[in-house]
Design a protein around this motif. Structure first.
Motif, PDB file in Angstrom:
ATOM      1  N   GLY A  80      -7.443   1.033 -10.156  1.00 49.76           N
ATOM      2  CA  GLY A  80      -7.419   0.280  -8.910  1.00 49.76           C
ATOM      3  C   GLY A  80      -7.097   1.163  -7.734  1.00 49.76           C
ATOM      4  O   GLY A  80      -6.804   2.347  -7.902  1.00 49.76           O
ATOM      5  N   ALA A  81      -7.163   0.579  -6.542  1.00 48.26           N
ATOM      6  CA  ALA A  81      -6.897   1.365  -5.343  1.00 48.26           C
ATOM      7  C   ALA A  81      -6.149   0.538  -4.311  1.00 48.26           C
ATOM      8  O   ALA A  81      -6.301  -0.689  -4.252  1.00 48.26           O
ATOM      9  CB  ALA A  81      -8.196   1.889  -4.751  1.00 48.26           C
ATOM     10  N   VAL A  82      -5.329   1.226  -3.537  1.00 50.50           N
ATOM     11  CA  VAL A  82      -4.625   0.600  -2.419  1.00 50.50           C
ATOM     12  C   VAL A  82      -4.995   1.390  -1.173  1.00 50.50           C
ATOM     13  O   VAL A  82      -4.731   2.586  -1.091  1.00 50.50           O
ATOM     14  CB  VAL A  82      -3.103   0.626  -2.622  1.00 50.50           C
ATOM     15  N   ILE A  83      -5.611   0.721  -0.232  1.00 52.50           N
ATOM     16  CA  ILE A  83      -6.188   1.439   0.897  1.00 52.50           C
ATOM     17  C   ILE A  83      -5.773   0.851   2.238  1.00 52.50           C
ATOM     18  O   ILE A  83      -5.844  -0.355   2.449  1.00 52.50           O
ATOM     19  CB  ILE A  83      -7.734   1.423   0.819  1.00 52.50           C
ATOM     20  N   ALA A  84      -5.323   1.721   3.135  1.00 50.12           N
ATOM     21  CA  ALA A  84      -5.165   1.343   4.534  1.00 50.12           C
ATOM     22  C   ALA A  84      -6.334   1.977   5.288  1.00 50.12           C
ATOM     23  O   ALA A  84      -6.402   3.190   5.412  1.00 50.12           O
ATOM     24  CB  ALA A  84      -3.834   1.847   5.093  1.00 50.12           C
ATOM     25  N   PRO A  85      -7.251   1.154   5.757  1.00 49.21           N
ATOM     26  CA  PRO A  85      -8.468   1.715   6.358  1.00 49.21           C
ATOM     27  C   PRO A  85      -8.164   2.429   7.673  1.00 49.21           C
ATOM     28  O   PRO A  85      -7.203   2.107   8.361  1.00 49.21           O
ATOM     29  CB  PRO A  85      -9.339   0.484   6.626  1.00 49.21           C
TER      30      PRO A  85
END
Lengths: 340, 340
Positions: free
Chosen positions: B123-128
Motif C-alpha cells: 500500500g501507499a500513503v501519499i501527500a500530493p
DNA sequence: AAGTAAAATTGGCGCGCGTAAAAAATTAGA
DNA sequence: TCTAATTTTTTACGCGCGCCAATTTTACTT
C-alpha cells in the motif's frame, strides 16, 4: 497506452520485438544499445509502460546501485537538507538512495544498519547518532561496505566529511570578541562528537586571545535543542547569571530556544546600542534568517558536505571496497545578521 | 559471534540444524514455530547474525510488506513529523516504509510513483504535490495499489485523511473576532487544495459573522513560505496596507516570515495593549512555540493524521485492494499563545 | 564485394528465498 | 500405549531478472 498488462521483462521483450537480454541491457544503460533498437524499445515503452521489478534487479546484480543513508533525525532541518542533497547526487549518478532515520534511538540505528546489510549496498553515507551509537557495530559495518561518515566523526580511520569546528567556532569567537564583549558558550547536550569538539574549539579560541572561557553546561542529553535552549535561557535570565552578555550557542536550534526565552523576558537582542545581549549560533539553520532578530551564525556548507560525501563514497566504490581515507574538514562561513 | 560468514538461508539452516523452510517460516513470523525450535534458531542467530536478503524476500512474497510514503517536501517539518509517525506505525505492524520526497517537483513525484509501482507494494500513503501533480497518473496509481491520500485531497472518491480546514479556520477566525479586530487573511501560494480551501473557509467564517472578508493575495507559487511571508510583510508594512491589524496567515511558515518582517519594522506583535498588530497561523509548526512572540495557531493533530492514515490503509489492504472510502476530516485544536 | 567489428539473439544457469505437497517426526490427548 | 493433531523435513518449483558463452545478424571499412 494498451490495456494489456506486462508482467515481466519476458513479456515486454515479446511485444517490443527485442530479445530479453538486450532489453535488460537497455534498462541498465539505455546508451549501451544501438540507436535503432533503443528507439524500438522506447516506442514499446510508451505503449505498455513496463518497469523492471526492483527486487529482481537488485537480487541479481553483481554490484547493486543502492546507497544507504542513515541520519539521527530526519525531522531536523539540517539533516533533512543534507539528505535531500545527497539523494539528488545519487540519483544523478544512477543510484537509488534508501533513507533511514534513527529518530534519536540507538536501537533504531542498529536496526537500520542491519537492514542495510541485508541489501547488498554499493555504499552508505551515515551521520552517527553519536554517544549512544553502537560504535563497534558501525565500524564492523563500515569494514564490510564502503561507508562515508558525516557530520560527527565516529573515531578515527573512517572516511569522514564534516565541518571543521575549530575553524568555524574560531571564526565566530573572533568576530564576537572583535565587536563587543567576549562570548560565553551555551553548550549543547553531549549527544555526539560535535558537541565536545565545539566546546573545546570555543575554549581554545578564547585562550588564544588570552581570555578566560566561560562554558554554560547543560544537563540534558536529548535532541530537543530548542526546548533546552529555552529552558536554560529562562532559568539563567531570571536571575541574570549568564557570565557575559554575549552568548555563543553550540548550534542554531539552541539559539532559537534562547531567543524565545530572551524575548519572553523582554530583553532586546542584537548588536545595536540599546540591546541587552548578543546571541549567536552555529549551522545556519534554514529558519535562522527568520528569527527575531535574524541570527548571526556560522554556515555549514550543506552542498559541500553532500558533494564531498558522495564523491568520497564513489571513489571508495570504484576502488573496490572500504579503505582508509583522510578526513575532509570543511570550513564554515561567518553569516553576520542582527543578533550579534 | 563466529567469524564464519553466512551467505544465505541455506547455510544458516545448516549451522542452526533446522530445515530451510522452517527457518523461512520463523523469519516471517517467529511465533509460528514451536518454542523449542524458535530457541534453537535464535541461539544460532546470536552466533552467526544472519539476515534474509531483503530483495529475495520481496520478490517471492505473495503480499509484500512494503508501504510507500510520498510527500511534497521532506524538508518541511510538518511532513517530516508525519512521515516519522507513519513510519513508526508501519514498523510496529511489521511493515517496511519506503519514503520518497517530491522535493516540490512534479517530475520527481511521477518518478516516485513509477518507482513504487515496480515494488509490488502492499500500500501507499501519499501527500500530493498539489496543483502540479499529475492527477490522472496518481488516480491510476491509486486504482492499482491500496492508497491513502493525506494532507491535501486529490479530487474525490479517494481515501483521504486531513484536517478539516473549515472547522479549524473557523475556530481561529471566531477566536480572533471575539478577542479583537477581525482578521484579514494572508493567503499561501496556491500549491494545493489546502490553499484554496483555507481561503474559502476564512471567507465563509467571516461572512457567517456578518463581516467582510479581506484576503491579501500572493503571487508566488513555490514552497518557500517563510520567504514569501517575509517579503509580503515587508512590502505591505512599509506603507501599512494590511486591511486590518490582525493577520491570519494560511500557515505557520508564512506567519514566521511575517513575524520576521514585523520585527524588522519594529512593530510590537501580540494581544497585549501596547501591541501594533496580531498575527496567527495554522498547523502548529514545531518551531511556532519558539517564535517571538510564540505563535497563536491551530494545531493539526499529527499523530491522528498518521494513525488514521495508516489504519485506513491497513483496512484497505485487508479488504483486498483499493476501494472507495469516506474521507476522514480531523478537527484542529486552537493553540493560544501570545502573538494573537 | 568481401572482411571486420559491433551489436543482437539464443539458450541457459543462478541468485536467495517463498511456498506448496507429501512424508516423517514430534507432541498431546484419551 | 495408541491415535490424532501439530510441527518439521524433504523435495521441488517458481519468482524476475542479471549475466555468460556461443552464435547469428547488422553496420561500417577498404
Amino acid at each position: 497506452m494498451e490495456d494489456q498488462k506486462i508482467r515481466n521483462m519476458e513479456e515486454f521483450s515479446a511485444v517490443s520485438g527485442i530479445s530479453r537480454p538486450t532489453v535488460s541491457k537497455y534498462f541498465n544503460d539505455p546508451t549501451s544499445v544501438r540507436r535503432s533498437t533503443r528507439d524500438r524499445i522506447e516506442h514499446a515503452l510508451k505503449q505498455y509502460d513496463f518497469r523492471p521489478n526492483l527486487f529482481a534487479i537488485n537480487q541479481n546484480r553483481k554490484s547493486t546501485k543502492n546507497i544507504g543513508i542513515v541520519v539521527p533525525h530526519i525531522v531536523d532541518p539540517f539533516f533533512a537538507e543534507i539528505v535531500r542533497l545527497i539523494e539528488q547526487r545519487c540519483i544523478e549518478a544512477g543510484y537509488w538512495a534508501i533513507v533511514l532515520s534513527s529518530h534519536g534511538e540507538a536501537e533504531l540505528e542498529a536496526n537500520a544498519l542491519d537492514l542495510l546489510r541485508s541489501m547488498k549496498l554499493a555504499g552508505a553515507v551515515i551521520a552517527p547518532l553519536g554517544e549512544r551509537s553502537d560504535r563497534a557495530r558501525m565500524m564492523q559495518f563500515a569494514s564490510e561496505i564502503p561507508t562515508v561518515i558525516f557530520d560527527s566523526p565516529l573515531g578515527s580511520g573512517e572516511a569522514f566529511v564534516g565541518t571543521d569546528n575549530f575553524h568555524s567556532i574560531g571564526l565566530i569567537v573572533d568576530y564576537l570578541c572583535r565587536t563587543g564583549e567576549p562570548p560565553c558558550f551555551l553548550e549543547m547536550p553531549a549527544v555526539n562528537e560535535n558537541a565536545l569538539e565545539r566546546k573545546n574549539a570555543y575554549i581554545g579560541a578564547m585562550e588564544r586571545q588570552g581570555l578566560t572561557p566561560e562554558v554554560v553546561p547543560v544537563a540534558e542529553s536529548d535532541w530537543g535543542f530548542e526546548q533546552i535552549g529555552y529552558e536554560q535561557g529562562l532559568r539563567l535570565l531570571s536571575r541574570w547569571s549568564f557570565p557575559t552578555s554575549t552568548v555563543l550557542c553550540a548550534n542554531d536550534r539552541i539559539a532559537i530556544g534562547l531567543l524565545a526565552a530572551a524575548y519572553e523576558r523582554g530583553l532586546r537582542i542584537g548588536r545595536g546600542p540599546g540591546s541587552a545581549m548578543r546571541i549567536a549560533g552555529h549551522d545556519d539553520h534554514p529558519l535562522s534568517r527568520f528569527t527575531c532578530p535574524p541570527l548571526t551564525t556560522v554556515a555549514q556548507d550543506h552542498a559541500a558536505i553532500a558533494d564531498k560525501s558522495v564523491s568520497a563514497l564513489f571513489d571508495m566504490i570504484e576502488d573496490g571496497g572500504p579503505q582508509d581515507r583522510a578526513p575532509v574538514k570543511l570550513e564554515g562561513k561567518l553569516i553576520m545578521r542582527l543578533s550579534a
